[in-house]
Design an enzyme around this catalytic site. Structure first.
Site, mmCIF file in Angstrom:
data_model
loop_
_atom_site.group_PDB
_atom_site.id
_atom_site.type_symbol
_atom_site.label_atom_id
_atom_site.label_comp_id
_atom_site.label_asym_id
_atom_site.label_seq_id
_atom_site.Cartn_x
_atom_site.Cartn_y
_atom_site.Cartn_z
ATOM 1 N N ASP A 126 29.768 5.006 -1.349
ATOM 2 C CA ASP A 126 30.545 5.017 -2.574
ATOM 3 C C ASP A 126 30.561 3.578 -3.102
ATOM 4 O OD1 ASP A 126 32.366 6.306 -4.375
ATOM 5 O OD2 ASP A 126 34.051 5.554 -3.229
ATOM 6 N N PHE A 177 34.504 13.592 -6.746
ATOM 7 C CA PHE A 177 34.954 13.623 -5.356
ATOM 8 C C PHE A 177 34.470 14.909 -4.693
ATOM 9 C CE2 PHE A 177 37.719 13.947 -1.710
ATOM 10 C CZ PHE A 177 37.698 12.635 -1.245
ATOM 11 N N ARG A 202 35.765 19.688 5.974
ATOM 12 C CA ARG A 202 34.577 19.082 6.584
ATOM 13 C C ARG A 202 33.572 20.144 7.022
ATOM 14 N NH1 ARG A 202 35.503 13.605 7.632
ATOM 15 N NH2 ARG A 202 37.632 13.024 8.123
ATOM 16 N N GLU A 223 25.235 7.940 7.550
ATOM 17 C CA GLU A 223 26.524 8.054 6.844
ATOM 18 C C GLU A 223 26.575 9.337 6.033
ATOM 19 O OE1 GLU A 223 29.463 7.440 6.255
ATOM 20 O OE2 GLU A 223 29.961 5.335 6.005
ATOM 21 N N ASP A 274 35.571 15.122 3.763
ATOM 22 C CA ASP A 274 36.888 15.753 3.734
ATOM 23 C C ASP A 274 37.705 15.376 2.513
ATOM 24 O OD1 ASP A 274 37.295 12.981 4.721
ATOM 25 O OD2 ASP A 274 39.386 13.629 4.893
ATOM 26 N N LYS A 308 34.168 10.368 10.916
ATOM 27 C CA LYS A 308 33.817 11.719 11.321
ATOM 28 C C LYS A 308 32.811 12.324 10.360
ATOM 29 C CE LYS A 308 38.603 12.290 12.733
ATOM 30 N NZ LYS A 308 39.914 12.733 12.191
ATOM 31 N N GLY A 309 32.795 11.771 9.146
ATOM 32 C CA GLY A 309 32.031 12.397 8.062
ATOM 33 C C GLY A 309 30.551 12.556 8.337
HETATM 34 P P1 IMP Z 1 32.859 3.067 0.558
HETATM 35 O O1 IMP Z 1 33.268 1.988 1.505
HETATM 36 O O2 IMP Z 1 33.596 2.986 -0.756
HETATM 37 O O3 IMP Z 1 31.358 3.165 0.334
HETATM 38 O O4 IMP Z 1 33.429 4.388 1.175
HETATM 39 C C1 IMP Z 1 32.713 5.283 1.857
HETATM 40 C C2 IMP Z 1 33.643 6.271 2.524
HETATM 41 O O5 IMP Z 1 34.627 6.785 1.604
HETATM 42 C C3 IMP Z 1 32.845 7.460 2.985
HETATM 43 O O6 IMP Z 1 32.327 7.270 4.284
HETATM 44 C C4 IMP Z 1 33.863 8.582 2.896
HETATM 45 O O7 IMP Z 1 34.630 8.635 4.075
HETATM 46 C C5 IMP Z 1 34.770 8.179 1.745
HETATM 47 N N1 IMP Z 1 34.367 8.846 0.472
HETATM 48 C C6 IMP Z 1 33.835 8.269 -0.611
HETATM 49 N N2 IMP Z 1 33.595 9.170 -1.586
HETATM 50 C C7 IMP Z 1 33.984 10.363 -1.085
HETATM 51 C C8 IMP Z 1 33.969 11.716 -1.618
HETATM 52 O O8 IMP Z 1 33.535 12.013 -2.743
HETATM 53 N N3 IMP Z 1 34.455 12.680 -0.800
HETATM 54 C C9 IMP Z 1 34.935 12.427 0.458
HETATM 55 N N4 IMP Z 1 34.951 11.182 0.989
HETATM 56 C C10 IMP Z 1 34.492 10.160 0.225
HETATM 57 MG MG MG Z 2 32.708 8.245 6.074
#
Ligand code: IMP
Ligand code: MG
Length: 174
Positions: free
Chosen positions: A101, A151, A164, A97, A158, A41-42
């Site tokens: 992260d 974070f 959000r 996206e 979220d 949803k982000g």
């Molecule tokens: P990755 O697979 O570790 O790159 O994760 C990415 C997903 O983790 C993003 O699409 C977000 O949903 C969530 N995420 C990572 N960091 C944050 C943050 O600081 N705030 C909120 N959601 C986060």
């Molecule tokens: Mg996401």
């Protein structure tokens, strides 16, 4: 009790930067159509703001994925909750996206989507936390902001499904 949220990037800054990135994409894809894939949803708030500012023809599709993991750490095991409605064959795809992260979600998604034979596939993110990257092969083509390892919430992001809808990017103060 309500959480205290510190503004990291205000609404004006975010929108101004999205306009710059949209202008860049419009230049890069001049004469072509782009197919934006919003990662729910982000990514939904960012996708709308970006799409509104593109001056080339745009089509949209949506995908929802969940990465198994506890709390705020993603595991790299990704499950497709909602797949795309349309095929990608021959299309100029841009994955949109909210944040990259570890890069685990995107590393998986790019592999899955490449198998559907798009003409091209690029990645556009509102936020990037480069310090946290585990999947170094994930190449981001368009980044609005690189941020420190904090974070963040707002603009689609979220904390426990909350915040959000904030029109800015903030950090929850402990
Ligand atoms: P990755 O697979 O570790 O790159 O994760 C990415 C997903 O983790 C993003 O699409 C977000 O949903 C969530 N995420 C990572 N960091 C944050 C943050 O600081 N705030 C909120 N959601 C986060
Ligand atoms: Mg996401």
């Amino acid at each position: 009790m309500a959480d205290k949220i510190r503004v990291l990037l205000n609404e004006e800054e975010v929108n101004a930067r999205i306009s710059e990135v949209a202008a860049q994409i419009s230049r890069d894809y001049a004469g072509k159509n782009v197919h934006l894939i919003c990662i729910l949803k982000g990514g939904v708030f960012f996708t709308c703001e970006l799409a509104k500012r593109l001056t080339i023809p745009v089509t949209l599709d949506f995908m929802s994925v969940s990465s198994y993991g506890s709390g705020t750490v993603s595991s790299g095991i990704v499950r497709i909750i909602k797949d795309l409605d349309e095929p990608l064959e021959g299309r100029e795809v841009i994955i949109v996206e909210d944040i990259i992260d570890s890069g685990r979600t995107l590393a998986y998604l790019i592999e899955v989507l490449k198998q559907r034979n798009p003409a091209g596939i690029r990645l556009c993110t509102l936020l990037d936390k480069p310090e946290r990257r585990v999947k170094k092969q994930v190449k981001v083509d368009y980044t609005c902001f690189s941020i420190p390892d904090e974070f963040v919430v707002g603009y689609g992001l979220d904390y426990d499904q909350k915040y959000r809808n904030l029109p800015y990017i903030g950090v929850i103060e402990q």
